[in-house]
Design a protein around this motif. Structure first.
Motif, PDB file in Angstrom:
ATOM      1  N   ARG A 215       0.850  -1.180   0.000  1.00  0.00           N
ATOM      2  CA  ARG A 215       0.000   0.000   0.000  1.00  0.00           C
ATOM      3  C   ARG A 215       0.894   1.240   0.000  1.00  0.00           C
ATOM      4  O   ARG A 215       1.946   1.244   0.628  1.00  0.00           O
ATOM      5  CB  ARG A 215      -0.875  -0.022   1.260  1.00  0.00           C
ATOM      6  N   CYS A 216       0.458   2.236  -0.738  1.00  0.00           N
ATOM      7  CA  CYS A 216       1.232   3.470  -0.828  1.00  0.00           C
ATOM      8  C   CYS A 216       1.018   4.290   0.446  1.00  0.00           C
ATOM      9  O   CYS A 216      -0.118   4.595   0.802  1.00  0.00           O
ATOM     10  CB  CYS A 216       0.791   4.278  -2.047  1.00  0.00           C
ATOM     11  N   ARG A 217       2.100   4.627   1.112  1.00  0.00           N
ATOM     12  CA  ARG A 217       1.974   5.402   2.341  1.00  0.00           C
ATOM     13  C   ARG A 217       1.626   6.855   2.046  1.00  0.00           C
ATOM     14  O   ARG A 217       1.090   7.550   2.882  1.00  0.00           O
ATOM     15  CB  ARG A 217       3.289   5.374   3.128  1.00  0.00           C
ATOM     16  N   ARG A 218       1.933   7.314   0.830  1.00  0.00           N
ATOM     17  CA  ARG A 218       1.677   8.709   0.515  1.00  0.00           C
ATOM     18  C   ARG A 218       0.197   8.950   0.237  1.00  0.00           C
ATOM     19  O   ARG A 218      -0.390   9.893   0.731  1.00  0.00           O
ATOM     20  CB  ARG A 218       2.515   9.146  -0.690  1.00  0.00           C
ATOM     21  N   CYS A 219      -0.444   8.069  -0.556  1.00  0.00           N
ATOM     22  CA  CYS A 219      -1.827   8.343  -0.938  1.00  0.00           C
ATOM     23  C   CYS A 219      -2.802   7.284  -0.442  1.00  0.00           C
ATOM     24  O   CYS A 219      -4.009   7.460  -0.544  1.00  0.00           O
ATOM     25  CB  CYS A 219      -1.943   8.502  -2.450  1.00  0.00           C
ATOM     26  N   GLY A 220      -2.299   6.170   0.082  1.00  0.00           N
ATOM     27  CA  GLY A 220      -3.186   5.161   0.648  1.00  0.00           C
ATOM     28  C   GLY A 220      -3.686   4.117  -0.339  1.00  0.00           C
ATOM     29  O   GLY A 220      -4.395   3.193   0.042  1.00  0.00           O
ATOM     30  N   TYR A 239       5.363   0.045  -7.558  1.00  0.00           N
ATOM     31  CA  TYR A 239       5.143   1.485  -7.421  1.00  0.00           C
ATOM     32  C   TYR A 239       3.646   1.781  -7.460  1.00  0.00           C
ATOM     33  O   TYR A 239       2.847   0.945  -7.874  1.00  0.00           O
ATOM     34  CB  TYR A 239       5.889   2.267  -8.502  1.00  0.00           C
ATOM     35  N   CYS A 240       3.302   2.980  -7.013  1.00  0.00           N
ATOM     36  CA  CYS A 240       1.896   3.373  -6.928  1.00  0.00           C
ATOM     37  C   CYS A 240       1.520   4.208  -8.139  1.00  0.00           C
ATOM     38  O   CYS A 240       2.173   5.207  -8.441  1.00  0.00           O
ATOM     39  CB  CYS A 240       1.668   4.177  -5.656  1.00  0.00           C
ATOM     40  N   GLU A 241       0.484   3.772  -8.824  1.00  0.00           N
ATOM     41  CA  GLU A 241       0.064   4.487 -10.019  1.00  0.00           C
ATOM     42  C   GLU A 241      -0.836   5.673  -9.674  1.00  0.00           C
ATOM     43  O   GLU A 241      -0.883   6.659 -10.399  1.00  0.00           O
ATOM     44  CB  GLU A 241      -0.684   3.529 -10.949  1.00  0.00           C
ATOM     45  N   ALA A 242      -1.526   5.555  -8.528  1.00  0.00           N
ATOM     46  CA  ALA A 242      -2.534   6.555  -8.169  1.00  0.00           C
ATOM     47  C   ALA A 242      -1.948   7.952  -7.972  1.00  0.00           C
ATOM     48  O   ALA A 242      -2.591   8.946  -8.281  1.00  0.00           O
ATOM     49  CB  ALA A 242      -3.284   6.101  -6.925  1.00  0.00           C
ATOM     50  N   CYS A 243      -0.723   8.017  -7.448  1.00  0.00           N
ATOM     51  CA  CYS A 243      -0.164   9.346  -7.176  1.00  0.00           C
ATOM     52  C   CYS A 243       1.059   9.625  -8.038  1.00  0.00           C
ATOM     53  O   CYS A 243       1.905  10.452  -7.692  1.00  0.00           O
ATOM     54  CB  CYS A 243       0.156   9.509  -5.685  1.00  0.00           C
ATOM     55  N   LEU A 244       1.105   8.965  -9.180  1.00  0.00           N
ATOM     56  CA  LEU A 244       2.251   9.058 -10.085  1.00  0.00           C
ATOM     57  C   LEU A 244       2.513  10.490 -10.556  1.00  0.00           C
ATOM     58  O   LEU A 244       3.647  10.878 -10.818  1.00  0.00           O
ATOM     59  CB  LEU A 244       2.006   8.145 -11.299  1.00  0.00           C
ATOM     60  N   ARG A 248       7.189   9.209  -8.686  1.00  0.00           N
ATOM     61  CA  ARG A 248       6.930   7.790  -8.463  1.00  0.00           C
ATOM     62  C   ARG A 248       7.152   7.385  -7.018  1.00  0.00           C
ATOM     63  O   ARG A 248       8.264   7.473  -6.507  1.00  0.00           O
ATOM     64  CB  ARG A 248       7.833   6.963  -9.386  1.00  0.00           C
ATOM     65  N   SER A 249       6.067   6.931  -6.384  1.00  0.00           N
ATOM     66  CA  SER A 249       6.154   6.407  -5.026  1.00  0.00           C
ATOM     67  C   SER A 249       6.480   4.923  -5.150  1.00  0.00           C
ATOM     68  O   SER A 249       5.629   4.119  -5.491  1.00  0.00           O
ATOM     69  CB  SER A 249       4.811   6.637  -4.316  1.00  0.00           C
ATOM     70  N   ARG A 250       7.752   4.559  -4.879  1.00  0.00           N
ATOM     71  CA  ARG A 250       8.243   3.211  -5.140  1.00  0.00           C
ATOM     72  C   ARG A 250       8.517   2.461  -3.844  1.00  0.00           C
ATOM     73  O   ARG A 250       8.692   3.061  -2.791  1.00  0.00           O
ATOM     74  CB  ARG A 250       9.583   3.280  -5.887  1.00  0.00           C
TER      75      ARG A 250
HETATM   76 ZN   LIG Z   1       0.335   6.577  -4.005  1.00  0.00          ZN
END
Ligand SMILES: [Zn+2]
Ligand SMILES: [Zn+2]
Length: 412
Positions: A215-220, A239-244, A248-250
Protein backbone atom coordinates in the motif's frame (compact mmCIF):
# COMPACT_ATOMS: atom_id res chain seq x y z
CA UNK A 1 18.27 2.80 -1.83
CA UNK A 2 19.97 1.05 1.04
CA UNK A 3 20.09 2.01 4.69
CA UNK A 4 21.79 0.83 7.86
CA UNK A 5 19.76 -1.12 10.40
CA UNK A 6 20.53 -1.51 14.09
CA UNK A 7 18.97 -2.33 17.44
CA UNK A 8 19.59 -0.58 20.70
CA UNK A 9 18.33 -1.05 24.21
CA UNK A 10 17.58 2.12 26.08
CA UNK A 11 16.52 1.54 29.68
CA UNK A 12 14.11 -1.40 29.41
CA UNK A 13 13.20 -0.93 25.80
CA UNK A 14 14.57 -2.46 22.64
CA UNK A 15 14.34 -0.25 19.57
CA UNK A 16 15.07 -1.07 15.96
CA UNK A 17 16.04 1.85 13.76
CA UNK A 18 17.20 2.50 10.24
CA UNK A 19 19.75 5.11 9.40
CA UNK A 20 20.45 7.33 6.41
CA UNK A 21 23.81 8.24 7.93
CA UNK A 22 25.06 5.88 10.59
CA UNK A 23 27.65 8.36 11.86
CA UNK A 24 24.80 10.44 13.26
CA UNK A 25 23.38 7.46 15.15
CA UNK A 26 26.78 6.49 16.52
CA UNK A 27 27.26 9.98 17.94
CA UNK A 28 23.67 10.03 19.20
CA UNK A 29 23.63 6.67 21.00
CA UNK A 30 27.27 5.80 21.64
CA UNK A 31 28.87 9.17 22.19
CA UNK A 32 26.15 10.40 24.49
CA UNK A 33 24.44 13.04 22.32
CA UNK A 34 21.02 11.56 23.15
CA UNK A 35 21.55 12.05 26.88
CA UNK A 36 20.05 8.60 27.42
CA UNK A 37 21.68 5.54 28.87
CA UNK A 38 22.18 2.94 26.16
CA UNK A 39 22.52 -0.59 27.55
CA UNK A 40 23.16 -2.44 24.29
CA UNK A 41 23.71 -1.46 20.69
CA UNK A 42 24.18 -3.74 17.70
CA UNK A 43 24.54 -3.00 14.01
CA UNK A 44 22.49 -5.57 12.09
CA UNK A 45 23.24 -4.48 8.55
CA UNK A 46 25.15 -1.63 7.00
CA UNK A 47 23.28 -1.58 3.70
CA UNK A 48 19.87 -3.22 3.69
CA UNK A 49 17.31 -2.43 0.96
CA UNK A 50 15.09 0.31 2.35
CA UNK A 51 11.84 -1.59 1.78
CA UNK A 52 13.15 -4.49 3.83
CA UNK A 53 14.56 -2.36 6.66
CA UNK A 54 11.34 -0.38 6.84
CA UNK A 55 9.28 -3.59 7.04
CA UNK A 56 11.53 -5.11 9.72
CA UNK A 57 11.10 -2.01 11.86
CA UNK A 58 7.36 -1.93 11.34
CA UNK A 59 7.10 -5.54 12.51
CA UNK A 60 9.67 -5.41 15.26
CA UNK A 61 8.42 -6.70 18.58
CA UNK A 62 10.63 -7.28 21.58
CA UNK A 63 10.86 -11.01 22.27
CA UNK A 64 11.32 -12.92 25.47
CA UNK A 65 14.92 -13.21 26.52
CA UNK A 66 16.11 -10.58 24.06
CA UNK A 67 18.10 -8.91 26.84
CA UNK A 68 20.36 -11.99 26.95
CA UNK A 69 20.74 -12.41 23.20
CA UNK A 70 24.18 -12.45 21.69
CA UNK A 71 25.14 -11.79 18.08
CA UNK A 72 24.21 -15.37 17.11
CA UNK A 73 20.68 -14.92 18.36
CA UNK A 74 20.31 -11.70 16.43
CA UNK A 75 21.65 -13.31 13.29
CA UNK A 76 19.04 -16.07 13.61
CA UNK A 77 16.39 -13.43 14.21
CA UNK A 78 17.40 -11.57 11.05
CA UNK A 79 17.35 -14.76 8.96
CA UNK A 80 13.88 -15.60 10.24
CA UNK A 81 12.47 -12.16 9.57
CA UNK A 82 14.08 -11.71 6.17
CA UNK A 83 12.62 -15.06 5.15
CA UNK A 84 9.17 -13.91 6.23
CA UNK A 85 9.67 -10.69 4.30
CA UNK A 86 10.72 -12.54 1.16
CA UNK A 87 7.60 -14.68 1.24
CA UNK A 88 5.44 -11.59 1.37
CA UNK A 89 7.26 -9.43 -1.10
CA UNK A 90 8.42 -11.93 -3.71
CA UNK A 91 11.77 -10.16 -3.77
CA UNK A 92 13.89 -13.29 -3.15
CA UNK A 93 15.68 -13.09 -6.46
CA UNK A 94 17.36 -9.80 -5.78
CA UNK A 95 18.11 -10.40 -2.12
CA UNK A 96 21.53 -11.20 -0.88
CA UNK A 97 21.99 -14.00 1.63
CA UNK A 98 22.07 -12.95 5.27
CA UNK A 99 25.56 -14.26 5.76
CA UNK A 100 26.40 -12.51 8.97
CA UNK A 101 25.82 -9.35 10.87
CA UNK A 102 27.42 -6.29 9.45
CA UNK A 103 28.47 -5.11 12.86
CA UNK A 104 31.91 -6.58 13.05
CA UNK A 105 32.25 -4.75 16.31
CA UNK A 106 29.62 -7.03 17.80
CA UNK A 107 27.29 -6.06 20.57
CA UNK A 108 28.21 -2.93 22.44
CA UNK A 109 26.95 -3.38 26.00
CA UNK A 110 27.00 -1.42 29.21
CA UNK A 111 29.13 -4.18 30.76
CA UNK A 112 31.70 -3.89 28.04
CA UNK A 113 31.86 -0.21 28.63
CA UNK A 114 32.62 -0.67 32.30
CA UNK A 115 36.20 0.20 33.13
CA UNK A 116 36.65 2.38 30.09
CA UNK A 117 36.31 6.09 30.04
CA UNK A 118 32.89 6.15 28.50
CA UNK A 119 31.18 4.75 25.49
CA UNK A 120 33.42 6.37 22.93
CA UNK A 121 36.40 4.51 24.31
CA UNK A 122 34.49 1.22 24.36
CA UNK A 123 33.26 1.64 20.84
CA UNK A 124 36.80 2.00 19.61
CA UNK A 125 38.35 -0.41 22.12
CA UNK A 126 41.15 -2.78 21.23
CA UNK A 127 40.12 -6.16 19.86
CA UNK A 128 36.66 -4.92 19.10
CA UNK A 129 37.07 -4.56 15.40
CA UNK A 130 35.93 -1.64 13.31
CA UNK A 131 33.04 0.34 14.69
CA UNK A 132 31.36 2.72 12.32
CA UNK A 133 32.70 6.21 12.70
CA UNK A 134 30.97 8.87 14.70
CA UNK A 135 29.92 12.17 13.14
CA UNK A 136 32.77 14.70 13.12
CA UNK A 137 32.54 16.42 16.50
CA UNK A 138 33.35 19.85 15.07
CA UNK A 139 30.37 19.64 12.72
CA UNK A 140 27.81 18.50 15.29
CA UNK A 141 26.51 21.89 16.39
CA UNK A 142 25.94 22.85 12.78
CA UNK A 143 24.19 19.55 12.12
CA UNK A 144 21.87 20.19 15.08
CA UNK A 145 20.99 23.56 13.55
CA UNK A 146 20.41 21.93 10.18
CA UNK A 147 18.18 19.26 11.70
CA UNK A 148 16.08 21.87 13.50
CA UNK A 149 15.71 23.89 10.30
CA UNK A 150 14.80 20.80 8.30
CA UNK A 151 12.18 19.72 10.84
CA UNK A 152 10.67 23.21 10.68
CA UNK A 153 10.53 23.16 6.88
CA UNK A 154 8.96 19.70 6.96
CA UNK A 155 6.28 20.66 9.46
CA UNK A 156 2.96 19.22 8.33
CA UNK A 157 4.46 17.66 5.21
CA UNK A 158 5.21 14.27 3.75
CA UNK A 159 7.68 14.12 0.90
CA UNK A 160 9.51 11.61 -1.21
CA UNK A 161 13.29 11.96 -1.12
CA UNK A 162 13.41 13.77 -4.47
CA UNK A 163 10.77 16.27 -3.31
CA UNK A 164 12.57 16.71 0.00
CA UNK A 165 15.76 17.52 -1.88
CA UNK A 166 13.91 20.07 -4.01
CA UNK A 167 12.32 21.71 -0.96
CA UNK A 168 15.60 21.92 0.91
CA UNK A 169 17.54 23.17 -2.12
CA UNK A 170 14.95 25.95 -2.43
CA UNK A 171 14.55 26.89 1.22
CA UNK A 172 17.70 25.77 3.09
CA UNK A 173 20.46 25.89 0.46
CA UNK A 174 23.12 26.09 3.17
CA UNK A 175 22.36 22.57 4.39
CA UNK A 176 25.47 20.51 3.63
CA UNK A 177 24.09 16.99 4.06
CA UNK A 178 20.35 16.65 4.16
CA UNK A 179 20.52 12.93 4.93
CA UNK A 180 22.54 13.51 8.09
CA UNK A 181 20.22 16.36 9.10
CA UNK A 182 17.12 14.26 8.41
CA UNK A 183 18.55 11.41 10.45
CA UNK A 184 19.18 13.69 13.41
CA UNK A 185 15.67 15.15 13.10
CA UNK A 186 14.43 11.55 13.17
CA UNK A 187 16.38 10.81 16.35
CA UNK A 188 14.90 13.94 17.91
CA UNK A 189 11.46 12.49 17.11
CA UNK A 190 10.54 15.27 14.67
CA UNK A 191 10.55 13.22 11.49
CA UNK A 192 9.57 9.72 10.46
CA UNK A 193 11.57 7.92 7.79
CA UNK A 194 10.05 4.91 5.99
CA UNK A 195 9.79 3.28 2.60
CA UNK A 196 7.09 4.90 0.46
CA UNK A 197 5.21 1.61 0.14
CA UNK A 198 4.00 -0.49 3.03
CA UNK A 199 3.92 -4.26 2.62
CA UNK A 200 0.95 -6.02 4.23
CA UNK A 201 1.59 -8.11 7.33
CA UNK A 202 0.26 -11.35 5.87
CA UNK A 203 -0.48 -12.78 2.50
CA UNK A 204 -3.97 -11.98 1.36
CA UNK A 205 -6.38 -14.74 0.47
CA UNK A 206 -5.79 -16.08 -3.03
CA UNK A 207 -9.12 -14.78 -4.30
CA UNK A 208 -7.91 -11.24 -3.81
CA UNK A 209 -6.11 -10.22 -6.95
CA UNK A 210 -3.79 -7.84 -5.17
CA UNK A 211 -2.07 -10.67 -3.39
CA UNK A 212 0.58 -9.31 -1.12
CA UNK A 213 0.42 -5.99 -2.93
CA UNK A 214 1.88 -3.14 -0.92
CA UNK A 215 0.00 0.00 0.00
CA UNK A 216 1.23 3.47 -0.83
CA UNK A 217 1.97 5.40 2.34
CA UNK A 218 1.68 8.71 0.52
CA UNK A 219 -1.83 8.34 -0.94
CA UNK A 220 -3.19 5.16 0.65
CA UNK A 221 -3.81 3.29 -2.61
CA UNK A 222 -2.85 -0.32 -3.28
CA UNK A 223 0.29 -0.39 -5.45
CA UNK A 224 -0.16 -3.17 -8.00
CA UNK A 225 2.26 -2.03 -10.68
CA UNK A 226 5.80 -3.34 -10.91
CA UNK A 227 8.67 -2.29 -13.16
CA UNK A 228 12.36 -3.02 -13.46
CA UNK A 229 13.96 -0.33 -11.33
CA UNK A 230 17.32 1.29 -11.87
CA UNK A 231 17.26 2.84 -8.42
CA UNK A 232 17.20 -0.44 -6.47
CA UNK A 233 18.12 -3.00 -9.10
CA UNK A 234 14.94 -5.02 -8.57
CA UNK A 235 13.46 -6.71 -11.61
CA UNK A 236 9.97 -5.94 -10.29
CA UNK A 237 9.99 -2.90 -8.03
CA UNK A 238 6.44 -2.06 -6.96
CA UNK A 239 5.14 1.48 -7.42
CA UNK A 240 1.90 3.37 -6.93
CA UNK A 241 0.06 4.49 -10.02
CA UNK A 242 -2.53 6.55 -8.17
CA UNK A 243 -0.16 9.35 -7.18
CA UNK A 244 2.25 9.06 -10.08
CA UNK A 245 1.58 12.66 -11.10
CA UNK A 246 3.63 13.79 -8.10
CA UNK A 247 6.60 11.54 -8.73
CA UNK A 248 6.93 7.79 -8.46
CA UNK A 249 6.15 6.41 -5.03
CA UNK A 250 8.24 3.21 -5.14
CA UNK A 251 8.96 0.30 -2.84
CA UNK A 252 12.55 1.48 -2.67
CA UNK A 253 11.78 5.21 -2.34
CA UNK A 254 12.22 7.12 0.86
CA UNK A 255 9.22 8.88 2.39
CA UNK A 256 9.91 11.56 4.97
CA UNK A 257 7.02 12.63 7.11
CA UNK A 258 6.66 15.30 9.75
CA UNK A 259 6.26 13.68 13.16
CA UNK A 260 5.11 16.79 14.97
CA UNK A 261 1.52 17.72 14.18
CA UNK A 262 1.18 21.47 13.89
CA UNK A 263 -2.42 21.45 15.02
CA UNK A 264 -3.27 24.09 17.56
CA UNK A 265 -6.93 23.25 17.88
CA UNK A 266 -8.94 26.20 19.13
CA UNK A 267 -11.29 25.76 22.03
CA UNK A 268 -12.61 29.27 21.84
CA UNK A 269 -16.10 30.32 22.69
CA UNK A 270 -18.82 30.30 20.07
CA UNK A 271 -18.37 32.86 17.39
CA UNK A 272 -20.85 35.67 17.58
CA UNK A 273 -22.85 37.23 14.82
CA UNK A 274 -20.23 39.98 14.70
CA UNK A 275 -17.74 37.59 13.10
CA UNK A 276 -20.23 36.78 10.40
CA UNK A 277 -21.43 40.30 9.61
CA UNK A 278 -18.22 41.15 7.77
CA UNK A 279 -18.98 38.64 5.04
CA UNK A 280 -22.38 39.94 3.92
CA UNK A 281 -24.06 36.55 3.88
CA UNK A 282 -27.73 35.89 3.24
CA UNK A 283 -29.90 34.56 6.07
CA UNK A 284 -29.61 30.98 4.83
CA UNK A 285 -25.85 31.28 4.33
CA UNK A 286 -25.49 32.77 7.81
CA UNK A 287 -27.44 29.95 9.38
CA UNK A 288 -25.26 27.32 7.71
CA UNK A 289 -22.03 29.18 8.50
CA UNK A 290 -23.12 29.60 12.14
CA UNK A 291 -23.72 25.88 12.48
CA UNK A 292 -20.30 25.17 11.00
CA UNK A 293 -18.69 27.72 13.34
CA UNK A 294 -20.40 26.16 16.34
CA UNK A 295 -18.95 22.86 15.21
CA UNK A 296 -15.43 24.30 14.95
CA UNK A 297 -15.69 25.90 18.38
CA UNK A 298 -17.00 22.81 20.14
CA UNK A 299 -14.86 21.60 22.99
CA UNK A 300 -12.87 18.55 21.92
CA UNK A 301 -10.31 16.31 23.49
CA UNK A 302 -7.23 15.07 21.68
CA UNK A 303 -8.54 11.49 21.86
CA UNK A 304 -11.47 12.44 19.65
CA UNK A 305 -9.18 13.10 16.74
CA UNK A 306 -10.22 15.44 13.98
CA UNK A 307 -13.94 15.74 13.36
CA UNK A 308 -15.88 16.24 10.14
CA UNK A 309 -18.64 18.60 9.19
CA UNK A 310 -20.54 18.45 5.91
CA UNK A 311 -21.86 21.60 4.30
CA UNK A 312 -24.09 20.49 1.50
CA UNK A 313 -25.67 22.88 -0.96
CA UNK A 314 -26.56 23.04 -4.61
CA UNK A 315 -24.36 24.75 -7.17
CA UNK A 316 -24.73 28.51 -7.00
CA UNK A 317 -25.89 28.54 -3.35
CA UNK A 318 -22.78 30.47 -2.33
CA UNK A 319 -20.82 27.79 -0.51
CA UNK A 320 -17.59 29.65 -1.14
CA UNK A 321 -18.76 32.72 0.79
CA UNK A 322 -19.84 30.45 3.63
CA UNK A 323 -16.33 29.10 4.14
CA UNK A 324 -14.83 32.55 4.71
CA UNK A 325 -16.05 32.84 8.33
CA UNK A 326 -14.69 29.35 9.02
CA UNK A 327 -11.27 30.28 7.65
CA UNK A 328 -11.36 33.49 9.67
CA UNK A 329 -12.15 31.52 12.82
CA UNK A 330 -9.11 29.28 12.42
CA UNK A 331 -6.68 31.91 11.10
CA UNK A 332 -7.51 34.37 13.90
CA UNK A 333 -6.56 31.70 16.42
CA UNK A 334 -3.19 31.14 14.82
CA UNK A 335 -4.24 27.91 13.14
CA UNK A 336 -3.38 26.72 9.66
CA UNK A 337 -6.14 26.22 7.13
CA UNK A 338 -6.46 24.45 3.82
CA UNK A 339 -9.00 24.76 1.03
CA UNK A 340 -8.82 21.88 -1.43
CA UNK A 341 -10.66 21.44 -4.69
CA UNK A 342 -10.25 18.89 -7.45
CA UNK A 343 -10.22 21.60 -10.10
CA UNK A 344 -7.30 23.76 -11.04
CA UNK A 345 -9.52 26.47 -12.53
CA UNK A 346 -11.36 26.76 -9.22
CA UNK A 347 -8.01 27.21 -7.45
CA UNK A 348 -7.02 29.97 -9.85
CA UNK A 349 -10.41 31.65 -9.52
CA UNK A 350 -10.49 31.44 -5.74
CA UNK A 351 -6.90 32.59 -5.10
CA UNK A 352 -7.49 36.34 -5.61
CA UNK A 353 -10.71 36.19 -3.58
CA UNK A 354 -8.93 34.59 -0.63
CA UNK A 355 -6.02 37.02 -0.93
CA UNK A 356 -8.47 39.91 -0.81
CA UNK A 357 -10.46 38.47 2.09
CA UNK A 358 -7.35 37.77 4.18
CA UNK A 359 -4.79 40.38 3.11
CA UNK A 360 -2.59 39.92 6.20
CA UNK A 361 -2.33 36.15 5.97
CA UNK A 362 0.39 34.31 4.03
CA UNK A 363 -1.36 32.38 1.26
CA UNK A 364 0.11 29.53 -0.77
CA UNK A 365 -1.61 28.60 -4.03
CA UNK A 366 -0.68 25.07 -5.09
CA UNK A 367 -1.34 23.26 -8.33
CA UNK A 368 0.78 21.33 -10.83
CA UNK A 369 3.55 23.70 -11.90
CA UNK A 370 2.85 26.32 -9.23
CA UNK A 371 5.90 28.33 -8.17
CA UNK A 372 4.73 28.40 -4.56
CA UNK A 373 4.98 24.68 -3.89
CA UNK A 374 7.37 25.02 -0.94
CA UNK A 375 5.91 28.24 0.44
CA UNK A 376 5.27 28.09 4.16
CA UNK A 377 1.83 29.64 4.53
CA UNK A 378 -0.92 29.90 7.12
CA UNK A 379 -3.57 29.51 4.45
CA UNK A 380 -3.17 27.01 1.65
CA UNK A 381 -5.31 26.69 -1.45
CA UNK A 382 -4.58 23.57 -3.43
CA UNK A 383 -5.70 21.04 -5.96
CA UNK A 384 -6.31 17.54 -4.66
CA UNK A 385 -3.05 16.00 -5.79
CA UNK A 386 -1.00 18.57 -3.92
CA UNK A 387 -2.46 17.34 -0.64
CA UNK A 388 -0.25 14.28 -0.84
CA UNK A 389 2.66 16.47 0.11
CA UNK A 390 1.05 17.24 3.47
CA UNK A 391 0.64 15.24 6.63
CA UNK A 392 -1.31 16.46 9.67
CA UNK A 393 -0.43 19.95 8.58
CA UNK A 394 -3.70 21.78 9.14
CA UNK A 395 -6.15 22.71 11.86
CA UNK A 396 -8.97 23.21 9.37
CA UNK A 397 -9.37 21.42 6.06
CA UNK A 398 -12.16 22.48 3.71
CA UNK A 399 -12.73 20.10 0.84
CA UNK A 400 -14.74 21.36 -2.09
CA UNK A 401 -16.77 18.92 -4.20
CA UNK A 402 -16.36 16.01 -1.85
CA UNK A 403 -18.25 13.72 -4.21
CA UNK A 404 -15.78 14.30 -7.02
CA UNK A 405 -12.87 12.10 -7.99
CA UNK A 406 -10.60 11.20 -6.32
CA UNK A 407 -12.10 11.75 -2.84
CA UNK A 408 -14.93 9.34 -3.51
CA UNK A 409 -12.53 6.41 -3.74
CA UNK A 410 -9.95 7.56 -1.26
CA UNK A 411 -10.88 8.56 2.25
CA UNK A 412 -7.36 9.05 3.52
ZN1 LIG B 1 0.34 6.58 -4.00
ZN1 LIG C 1 13.16 0.29 -6.91
Amino acid sequence: MRVALYVCRVRDRWNMLLSLDLRVDVTWWLEGASGQQVLSWLLLDEALPLSQASWLIEHFEPERGMDQWNEGHWLAYMRRKVEAYDKLSGEQAARKEVAGLAGKAGMITAERRAGTSGMAAASRGAGVGGMPDAYPAEGWAQLEQGAALLAERFRGRQLLAAEAEALLADTVPQLASWRAAAQLARLHGRLSITAALDLPTRRRPAWLSAQGAPRCRRCGSVARQRVPCAACGQAACAYCEACLALGRSRACALLLRSAAPSAVRGTAALATGGGLARWGLSAAQSAAASAALAYLARPTSTEDGPGRFLLWAVTGAGKTEMIFPLLQHTLERGGRALVATPRRDVVLELAPRLAKAFPDVALATLYGGSTERWKDAQLTLATTHQLMRFYQGFDLVIIDELDAFPYNINSK
